[in-house]
Design a protein around this motif. Sequence first.
Motif, mmCIF file in Angstrom:
data_model
loop_
_atom_site.group_PDB
_atom_site.id
_atom_site.type_symbol
_atom_site.label_atom_id
_atom_site.label_comp_id
_atom_site.label_asym_id
_atom_site.label_seq_id
_atom_site.Cartn_x
_atom_site.Cartn_y
_atom_site.Cartn_z
ATOM 1 N N LEU A 6 -61.925 15.964 13.251
ATOM 2 C CA LEU A 6 -60.524 15.736 12.873
ATOM 3 C C LEU A 6 -60.407 14.637 11.826
ATOM 4 N N LEU A 7 -61.221 13.590 11.964
ATOM 5 C CA LEU A 7 -61.202 12.518 10.967
ATOM 6 C C LEU A 7 -61.660 13.051 9.608
ATOM 7 N N ILE A 44 -59.608 13.194 6.001
ATOM 8 C CA ILE A 44 -60.056 12.731 4.674
ATOM 9 C C ILE A 44 -59.683 13.760 3.617
ATOM 10 N N ILE A 45 -60.053 15.000 3.867
ATOM 11 C CA ILE A 45 -59.779 16.071 2.892
ATOM 12 C C ILE A 45 -58.273 16.217 2.674
ATOM 13 N N ASP A 46 -57.512 16.284 3.759
ATOM 14 C CA ASP A 46 -56.052 16.442 3.641
ATOM 15 C C ASP A 46 -55.433 15.318 2.812
ATOM 16 N N ASN A 47 -55.802 14.078 3.126
ATOM 17 C CA ASN A 47 -55.234 12.931 2.408
ATOM 18 C C ASN A 47 -55.648 12.920 0.946
ATOM 19 N N LEU A 48 -56.909 13.238 0.665
ATOM 20 C CA LEU A 48 -57.360 13.257 -0.734
ATOM 21 C C LEU A 48 -56.649 14.350 -1.528
ATOM 22 N N ILE A 79 -54.169 13.680 -4.683
ATOM 23 C CA ILE A 79 -54.359 14.293 -6.001
ATOM 24 C C ILE A 79 -53.040 14.897 -6.496
ATOM 25 N N GLU A 80 -52.373 15.644 -5.612
ATOM 26 C CA GLU A 80 -51.078 16.235 -5.989
ATOM 27 C C GLU A 80 -50.058 15.147 -6.347
ATOM 28 N N ARG A 109 -54.786 5.454 3.710
ATOM 29 C CA ARG A 109 -55.068 6.158 4.979
ATOM 30 C C ARG A 109 -56.485 6.733 4.953
ATOM 31 N N THR A 110 -56.890 7.270 3.813
ATOM 32 C CA THR A 110 -58.244 7.814 3.687
ATOM 33 C C THR A 110 -59.282 6.719 3.898
#
Length: 142
Positions: free
Chosen positions: A21-22, A26-30, A34-35, A51-52
């Motif tokens: 989940l962590l 990372i992927i979700d926040n990055l 970017i967006e 948060r990342t």
Amino acid sequence: MMEALTKDVIFKKSPQELTALLYEGIIDNLEQAIELINEKSYVQANAKLQRTNDILHRLGIGLKYEAGPIGQQLDMLYNYMADQIIIANVKKDASILRDMITLIEPIIQAWNEILKKKVNVSQSSAVQKVSAYENSIMRVQN
């Protein structure tokens, strides 16, 4: 997207599932950062990048160095990523963040593959235990 993390969900997860989940976080926040950088929403991007780095810090704390050199290598990777994320945040450079996604994705894929195999192993172990139980019941009844 990540599932909603309630206390109930967290307490039902194994440490390995929490690590997954962590990594997902990372992927979700990055990706969101970017967006947001592309939209010039820098304050919101900054929050995602902070948060990342918090997640990377938590992952680093959870490493077991006695497990061998992989713990040290992951620690170096997490520290490198955290440094690069700070640089990307200061420069508002989404390309650095894309590089960080490219860097961590193989580790996430490997981690998730290991989790799948552990589930399969534990499921087959449970099947063996049930079969042993059924066999012992059948012997008692005969």
